[in-house]
Design an enzyme around this catalytic site. Structure first.
Site: not given
Ligand code: NAD
Ligand code: TYD
Length: 352
Positions: A162, A158, A132-134
């Protein structure tokens, strides 16, 4: 075949679906099915012999060893993680367990397996870590967007977990030569997004006539990337990325949260008008998230320069597809909102 971890989650399931639609190469999908994992995301693959699902934990070394030696994947694409910042504030333990220890376990299993490979199989093997960019922390309004060279400054449990996993992946390359690739991407949105994250939460709350909870002043900025663009970016890096390198993947779409919420409301007004009035009437400012990062932005020029990748969607096209998807998939929404989802909503929003 390739081994995908976390392939029942939001991005992982989109990746698996896109992969199988575009390639003959089978996918072995290892997922623990936590609250975020959902086999309904993969329902269209029922009976597809190129998709093998294994219910298990990336932290289970014996299981991962056995999967690698039996199926001999040519790559591991590692999505599995705890992924929600708010949950990491309420309970960081699971983030350390899966994101740090789980990734360590997977790296060790991959290293042992890679050590058994020879010739072309050894040369072509890849461990692709999805991050992630975070990890780069928070930007000031005038700072340039995150480049791959930015220092790591994670601020939430989180992002710290990461960041730790990214460092492990880097070290396994430098110390053991494991052929790794890392991608750091911005906020994804699109189909199958669990409604604890901003965009799907706003859609499902609006449709139910519930308040739309905006944290703090709503001026926090994120860079939004359509999930299918993220998946194509990962495929590009997996195919042509330089070993040991990291690539930032972003959508060139910096937007303040409040503008995201207003955009969602306007689209719903158009596509599913509410007789009670415009959806924006439901916007409610609530107590801010502790340690809330102010701004993320991605400089995605490296992946464009080296691999020719650019996102296909603008925010306008991607968000319209997303809202329409949620309107068309009311059953999926109802299923993910049953059970433990209600407990989470109470834990996160009742005291705000
Ligand atoms: P998500 O939470 O929707 O899905 C995570 C999946 O991993 C789930 O299916 C869960 O069951 C599985 N999982 C969790 N713990 C596990 C374990 N111990 N063993 C096997 N499986 C396990 O997450 P996502 O949004 O699909 O994110 C996927 C990846 O991308 C993550 O690594 C996250 O850090 C990264 N990422 C997500 C975003 C975003 O905007 N969603 C942005 C940047 C990076
Ligand atoms: P989120 O989707 O949780 O992603 P991340 O925290 O990883 O960026 O949140 C996106 C942005 O939206 C973040 O600045 C927090 C804000 N947010 C709200 O304002 N209200 C909400 O109920 C949630 C879940 C997030």
């Amino acid at each position: 075949m390739i081994l995908v971890t976390g392939g029942a989650g939001f991005i992982g399931s989109n990746f698996v679906l896109d992969w199988l639609a575009q390639s003959d190469e089978p996918v072995l999908n290892l997922d623990a099915l936590t609250y975020a994992g959902n086999l309904a995301n993969l329902a269209s693959l029922q009976g597809n012999s190129r998709h093998v699902f294994v219910h298990g934990d990336i932290g289970d070394r014996a299981l991962v060893d056995q999967l690698l030696s039996t199926h001999q994947p040519r790559a591991i694409v590692h999505f599995a993680a705890e992924s929600h910042v708010d949950r990491s504030i309420h309970g960081p333990g699971a983030f350390m367990k899966t994101n740090v220890e789980g990734t360590f376990n997977l790296l060790e299993a991959a290293r042992a397996y890679w050590g058994t490979l020879q010739g072309e199989a050894r040369a072509n093997f890849r461990f692709h870590h999805v991050s992630t960019d975070e990890v780069y922390g928070s930007l000031k309004p005038t700072d340039p967007p995150f480049a791959e060279t930015n220092p790591y400054e994670p601020n939430s449990p989180y992002s710290a977990s990461k960041a730790a996993s990214d460092h492990l992946v880097r070290a396994w390359h430098h110390t053991y030569g494991l052929p790794v690739l890392t991608t750091n991407c911005s906020n994804n949105y699109g189909p199958y997004h669990f409604p604890e994250k901003l965009i799907p939460l706003m859609i499902v709350n609006a449709l139910a006539g519930r308040p739309l909870p905006v944290y703090g002043d709503g001026q926090q900025i994120r860079d939004w990337l359509y999930v299918k663009d993220h998946c194509s970016g990962i495929r590009a890096v997996l195919a042509g990325g330089r070993l040991g390198e990291t690539y930032n993947i972003g959508g060139w779409n910096e937007m303040a949260n409040i503008d995201i919420v207003k955009t969602v409301c306007k689209l719903l007004d158009e596509l599913r008008p509410d007789p009670a009035g415009p959806y924006a009437r439901l916007i409610t400012y609530v107590t801010d998230r502790p340690g809330h990062d102010r701004r993320y932005a991605i400089d995605a020029r490296k992946i464009e320069r080296e691999l020719g990748w650019r996102p296909a969607e603008t925010f306008e096209t991607g968000i319209r597809k997303t809202v329409q998807w949620y309107l068309n998939h009311a059953e999926w929404v109802a299923q993910v909102q049953s059970g433990a989802y209600k407990e989470w909503v109470a834990a996160n929003y009742q005291a705000r």
